[in-house]
Design a protein around this motif. Structure first.
Motif, PDB file in Angstrom:
ATOM      1  N   PHE A  19       0.747  -1.272  -0.078  1.00  0.00           N
ATOM      2  CA  PHE A  19       0.026   0.068  -0.043  1.00  0.00           C
ATOM      3  C   PHE A  19       0.822   1.148  -0.001  1.00  0.00           C
ATOM      4  N   LEU A  20       0.574   2.126  -0.991  1.00  0.00           N
ATOM      5  CA  LEU A  20       1.358   3.364  -0.804  1.00  0.00           C
ATOM      6  C   LEU A  20       0.511   4.678  -0.937  1.00  0.00           C
ATOM      7  N   TYR A  21       0.761   5.729   0.146  1.00  0.00           N
ATOM      8  CA  TYR A  21       0.355   6.928   0.052  1.00  0.00           C
ATOM      9  C   TYR A  21       1.374   7.993   0.047  1.00  0.00           C
ATOM     10  N   PRO A  22       2.280   8.019  -1.110  1.00  0.00           N
ATOM     11  CA  PRO A  22       3.465   9.017  -1.173  1.00  0.00           C
ATOM     12  C   PRO A  22       3.008  10.438  -0.799  1.00  0.00           C
ATOM     13  N   GLY A  23       4.086  11.196  -0.671  1.00  0.00           N
ATOM     14  CA  GLY A  23       4.083  12.504  -0.887  1.00  0.00           C
ATOM     15  C   GLY A  23       3.729  13.164  -2.166  1.00  0.00           C
ATOM     16  N   THR A  24       3.067  14.294  -2.300  1.00  0.00           N
ATOM     17  CA  THR A  24       2.988  15.047  -3.789  1.00  0.00           C
ATOM     18  C   THR A  24       3.744  16.128  -3.806  1.00  0.00           C
ATOM     19  N   VAL A  25       3.936  16.702  -4.856  1.00  0.00           N
ATOM     20  CA  VAL A  25       4.999  17.862  -5.059  1.00  0.00           C
ATOM     21  C   VAL A  25       4.456  18.946  -4.337  1.00  0.00           C
ATOM     22  N   LYS A  26       3.263  18.936  -4.209  1.00  0.00           N
ATOM     23  CA  LYS A  26       2.577  20.207  -3.140  1.00  0.00           C
ATOM     24  C   LYS A  26       2.761  19.662  -1.822  1.00  0.00           C
ATOM     25  N   LYS A  27       2.335  18.360  -1.514  1.00  0.00           N
ATOM     26  CA  LYS A  27       2.373  18.124  -0.081  1.00  0.00           C
ATOM     27  C   LYS A  27       3.254  16.998   0.022  1.00  0.00           C
ATOM     28  N   PRO A  28       4.439  17.196   0.498  1.00  0.00           N
ATOM     29  CA  PRO A  28       5.372  16.199   0.507  1.00  0.00           C
ATOM     30  C   PRO A  28       5.296  15.051   1.239  1.00  0.00           C
TER      31      PRO A  28
END
Ligand code: AHM
Ligand code: MG
Length: 351
Positions: A270-279
C-alpha cells in the motif's frame, strides 16, 4: 474424589469459541499481574468501542442524523462527517470511567483529551483514528478504526502531550478494527499479530488467526493513481513498472484499514506517497501510519516513508503527516529502490 480422566467431547470447538480478546491478552503477557490485567481491560474497552461503532454503522442508513457531514472542519481542514464525531465520542465515553486511560488523542481533536481523574491510576494514552476511510461511510463500504497505546513518559503538567512526540517503537500495542462484512479486530502487543472476528451471537471477538505473517511478496499494489501527475518521477516510474510487468494487480478501496488488511493477509504493498505540493502525503503518523507500521513489522513486513522506517520517525507534532509505503518486505524494497535511484540521479546531476 475428582475425576481427572474426564475429557469434554466438544473440547476443540469450545476452546476456539472461548479464546476471547481479553483472555488472549493475558495469555500473550503470560501474567495475571496488575499491568497485564490493565492491558487486557484496555483492549476489552477498545473492543467495546468497536462493537458500538459497528452497531451504528450496520444501521446507519436507517438512523436519523447518522450519515453525511456536520458542516464543521477538523484541525487538518477536512470536512467532518457525523460518523467521525460519533465514533470519536464513543472512544471517549468507553474510557471515561474506566480508570485505564488518562489521555486520548485523535484525528478529530486538536489537543489530547484528558481524563484527569484516571491519571493517578492508569498512565496510558490511547491514540486513534475513530473512522478511517470516512469517504466510504455514506455508501456503505468498509471503514475502520485505528489505535495505538502508549505509556505516558514523565509528567505532563502543562497538558500538551509533548511526550507523545516519540518514535513508533514506543508503542505498547497497536491495531485496528475493520468494519466490513464482518467486524474484525487485529492487534499486536509486540508479540505477533492476531485477528479476531466479532461473533454477533456471542457479542465477543473470537480469535480467528494467530501469528499472522505477511507473505514476503504479493501481487497487489494499492495506491490512488488519481495523484499520478502530482508525484515525484520515481513513483511514476514505479507505477509504470507495475503496468509493464506481469503478476501485479491494483486494488484501492479508499479506506486504509481495508487495503492494509488485504495486504496483511495476502501480500503486496500500500502506498500513500507525498505529492509535489504535499511532500508528507495525507496519512497521519501517530494514529494511522505508526500503528500499522507496528503491525507490519510484527508480521514480518516493512513500513517505510521512502527515506526511513516509519517506526523510526521522530514526530514534531501530534497531527504530523508522513508518506507511507507498507506491506510485504520485497514489494516495499522495490518501491524504495525506485526512490533511491531517483536520489542517486539527482545527486549525480548536481556533481
Ligand atoms: P480519513 O482518516 O480522513 O478517512 O483519511 C484517511 C484515508 C485513508 O483511509 C485512505 O487510504 C486515504 O485517506 C484515501 O485518500 P484519497 O481519497 O486521497 O485516496
Ligand atoms: Mg484515517
Amino acid at each position: 474424589m475428582v475425576d481427572s480422566s474426564y475429557r469434554p467431547s466438544h473440547e476443540g470447538t469450545l476452546d476456539r469459541d472461548s479464546m476471547t480478546l481479553s483472555r488472549h491478552v493475558l495469555q500473550q503477557l503470560q501474567s495475571f499481574g496488575p499491568e497485564a490485567q490493565d492491558l487486557s481491560a484496555l483492549m476489552n474497552r477498545i473492543a467495546l468501542a468497536g462493537k458500538i461503532i459497528a452497531r451504528r454503522l450496520s444501521r446507519a442508513g436507517l438512523v436519523e442524523a447518522a450519515l453525511g457531514f456536520t458542516g464543521e472542519q477538523n484541525v487538518q481542514g477536512e470536512d467532518v462527517k457525523k460518523m467521525d464525531v460519533y465514533a470519536n465520542d464513543v472512544f471517549i465515553s468507553v474510557f471515561k470511567q474506566s480508570g485505564l486511560v488518562c489521555r486520548l488523542a485523535s484525528e478529530e481533536m486538536e489537543k489530547p483529551y484528558y481524563i484527569p481523574e484516571n491519571c493517578p491510576l492508569g498512565r496510558y494514552t490511547l491514540l486513534y483514528d475513530p473512522i478511517d476511510g470516512s469517504s466510504n461511510v455514506d455508501i456503505n463500504l468498509n471503514v475502520g478504526s485505528i489505535f495505538a497505546i502508549r505509556q505516558q513518559q514523565g509528567s505532563d503538567d502543562a497538558e500538551t502531550g509533548e511526550d507523545l512526540l516519540q518514535n513508533g517503537r514506543n508503542q505498547l500495542a497497536a491495531g485496528y478494527i475493520l468494519y466490513g462484512p464482518s467486524t474484525v479486530l487485529v492487534y499486536s502487543l509486540g508479540r505477533g499479530v492476531h485477528a479476531f472476528v466479532l461473533d454477533p451471537s456471542l457479542g465477543e471477538f473470537i480469535l480467528a488467526q494467530a501469528n499472522i505473517q505477511i507473505p514476503p511478496h504479493g501481487p497487489v499494489y494499492s495506491v490512488n493513481e488519481g495523484n499520478f501527475w502530482q508525484w515525484e518521477d520515481s513513483l511514476r516510474d514505479y507505477i509504470r513498472y507495475m503496468h509493464r510487468h506481469e503478476g501485479y494487480t491494483a486494488r484501492y478501496s479508499g479506506a486504509l484499514v481495508g487495503d492494509f488488511h488485504r495486504i496483511l493477509l495476502q501480500g503486496g504493498v500500500f502506498l500513500y506517497p507525498g505529492t509535489v505540493k504535499k511532500p508528507d502525503g495525507k496519512l497521519r503518523l501517530l494514529y494511522e501510519s505508526a500503528p500499522l507500521a507496528f503491525l507490519a513489522e510484527q508480521a514480518g513486513g516493512q513500513a517505510s516513508t521512502g527515506a526511513q522506517q516509519v517506526l523510526d520517525v521522530e514526530p514534531q507534532a501530534l497531527h504530523q503527516r508522513t508518506p507511507l509505503i507498507i506491506g510485504s518486505r520485497e514489494n516495499v524494497a522495490l518501491v524504495e529502490s525506485f526512490i533511491q535511484e531517483e536520489e542517486r540521479e539527482r545527486a549525480a546531476a548536481l556533481r
